[in-house]
Design a protein around this motif. Structure first.
Motif, PDB file in Angstrom:
ATOM      1  N   LEU A  67       0.854  -1.189   0.000  1.00 25.82           N
ATOM      2  CA  LEU A  67       0.000   0.000   0.000  1.00 25.82           C
ATOM      3  C   LEU A  67       0.888   1.236   0.000  1.00 25.82           C
ATOM      4  N   SER A  78      -6.986   7.181   6.773  1.00 27.32           N
ATOM      5  CA  SER A  78      -5.954   6.232   6.348  1.00 27.32           C
ATOM      6  C   SER A  78      -5.704   5.174   7.415  1.00 27.32           C
ATOM      7  N   ILE A  82      -6.316   1.250   6.767  1.00 25.37           N
ATOM      8  CA  ILE A  82      -5.241   0.268   6.927  1.00 25.37           C
ATOM      9  C   ILE A  82      -5.677  -0.860   7.853  1.00 25.37           C
ATOM     10  N   LEU A  85      -7.895  -3.134   5.758  1.00 22.64           N
ATOM     11  CA  LEU A  85      -7.092  -3.798   4.732  1.00 22.64           C
ATOM     12  C   LEU A  85      -6.227  -4.891   5.340  1.00 22.64           C
ATOM     13  N   LEU A  96       0.577  -7.259   4.773  1.00 22.39           N
ATOM     14  CA  LEU A  96       0.479  -5.890   4.258  1.00 22.39           C
ATOM     15  C   LEU A  96       1.786  -5.142   4.501  1.00 22.39           C
ATOM     16  N   VAL A  98       3.171  -1.289   4.126  1.00 24.08           N
ATOM     17  CA  VAL A  98       2.751   0.096   3.901  1.00 24.08           C
ATOM     18  C   VAL A  98       3.981   0.953   3.637  1.00 24.08           C
ATOM     19  N   ILE A 121      -1.378  -1.211  -4.133  1.00 20.17           N
ATOM     20  CA  ILE A 121      -2.540  -0.341  -4.017  1.00 20.17           C
ATOM     21  C   ILE A 121      -2.068   1.084  -3.784  1.00 20.17           C
ATOM     22  N   ASP A 122      -2.534   1.996  -4.596  1.00 20.73           N
ATOM     23  CA  ASP A 122      -2.241   3.420  -4.426  1.00 20.73           C
ATOM     24  C   ASP A 122      -3.385   4.037  -3.631  1.00 20.73           C
ATOM     25  N   PHE A 123      -3.108   4.335  -2.368  1.00 19.93           N
ATOM     26  CA  PHE A 123      -4.155   4.832  -1.470  1.00 19.93           C
ATOM     27  C   PHE A 123      -4.823   6.078  -2.033  1.00 19.93           C
ATOM     28  N   GLY A 278     -11.142  -0.463   3.375  1.00 19.91           N
ATOM     29  CA  GLY A 278      -9.921  -1.259   3.340  1.00 19.91           C
ATOM     30  C   GLY A 278     -10.203  -2.723   3.061  1.00 19.91           C
ATOM     31  N   SER A 281     -10.962  -3.191  -0.587  1.00 20.14           N
ATOM     32  CA  SER A 281      -9.746  -3.129  -1.404  1.00 20.14           C
ATOM     33  C   SER A 281      -8.976  -4.439  -1.332  1.00 20.14           C
TER      34      SER A 281
END
Length: 306
Positions: A67, A78, A82, A85, A96, A98, A121-123, A278, A281
């Motif tokens: 991410l 965010s 997260i 996600l 994950l 980040v 993944i582009d937040f 999240g 996604s």
């Protein structure tokens, strides 16, 4: 053999099978000992290999999802995103990673070459488009556009038709988009499109900026902060200028960082629970069914500043 095969043969869900094969998770999730033993026995009989490297070789990618979060995108949204996600990825035996800060094509390529992630993944793009909610175009149902409109609508419902937007002094990839959505919302509400100004981080400079703006726009009766950090700067500046909130000027924040509850007056703001965003996604990244998972709507946290 895959985890799905183990789950089917054991008569349990994929998530339960995953937890049962991980002793630490099995304890936390209170998986019955008999269920754990059955799942592990089935895994041995089927020849299931849970080792990450082996699975990466078999699947052609690692069990990692990356991410990217650009500078200026951090906040309550965010953090909540997260959490969702990460929880969904862990339930499916993925990890994950980040990455905060500025990301170039070169650094992203280095990550791809080093760990071969399942997905990147582009937040910023997800939040801007809201496409994980099948709401392309900024998310007028439950994306950034809807949240911007909710902030403005609360001010309008309290009689404020001359509104300004306070922006951060650091560059944010969302600033221009937020202004566009707020402008569209203003047109839909038949009020004047809000002007904007920058609220610097330094206290004295922020007071000067607020004073200068209100001198040129005395008709403004409410200020919408780009986020809670900016709104709190404006609250402090108005106090320093001897302006009463909300009697002289109302102020509303965005993204509810929690600190607004401790100010005088307490800051009214927009709270967005992004955990379901999240999770959505994660399911899309893993090609899993995402139907039936809907985020709760954003809400106004009513305090004293409006």
């Amino acid at each position: 053999m895959t985890l799905n095969d183990v789950a089917t043969a054991s008569g349990v869900s994929r998530a339960t099978a995953s937890f049962a094969l991980n002793d630490d998770l099995a304890e936390r999730m209170r998986i019955a000992a008999a269920t754990r033993d059955r799942v592990k026995q089935v895994a041995r009989e089927l020849g299931y290999v849970p080792h990450g490297v082996a699975r990466a070789l078999r699947e052609g990618a690692s069990r990692v999802v990356v991410l990217n979060i650009d500078d200026g995108m951090e906040g309550h949204y965010s953090r909540s995103y997260i959490q969702g996600l990460d929880a969904e990825l862990r339930a499916n035996e993925y990890v994950l990673l980040v990455r905060y800060g500025h990301h170039t094509p070169q650094t992203t390529r280095q990550v791809l070459e080093a760990i071969a992630p399942r997905a990147v993944i582009d937040f910023g793009q997800i939040y801007l488009t809201g496409h994980e909610l099948e709401d392309v175009g900024g998310g007028w149902r439950d994306g950034l556009a809807a949240h911007s409109a909710l902030q403005l609508r609360h001010l309008v419902e309290h009689g404020h038709t001359h509104v300004a937007v306070a922006l951060p002094d650091s560059e944010s990839p969302l600033a221009a988009t937020r202004l566009k959505f707020t402008g569209q919302a203003a047109r839909n509400m038949n009020i004047r499109i809000p002007d904007s100004f920058v609220a610097p981080l330094e206290r004295g400079a922020c007071s000067e900026a607020v004073a200068a703006f209100l001198t040129t726009a005395p008709e403004v009766t409410a200020i919408a902060g780009f986020n809670d950090d900016v709104a709190l700067r404006v609250l402090t500046a108005l106090h320093d200028l001897g302006r009463r909130v909300p009697d002289d000027v109302a102020v509303i924040g965005f993204d509810d960082n929690g600190y607004g509850a401790f100010t005088t007056p307490a800051l009214t703001t927009v709270n967005i629970d992004a955990e379901a965003h999240g999770r959505l996604s994660a399911r899309l990244a893993l090609d899993l069914d995402s139907s039936g998972l809907r985020p709760p709507p954003a809400r106004i946290v009513v305090r004293e500043s409006v």
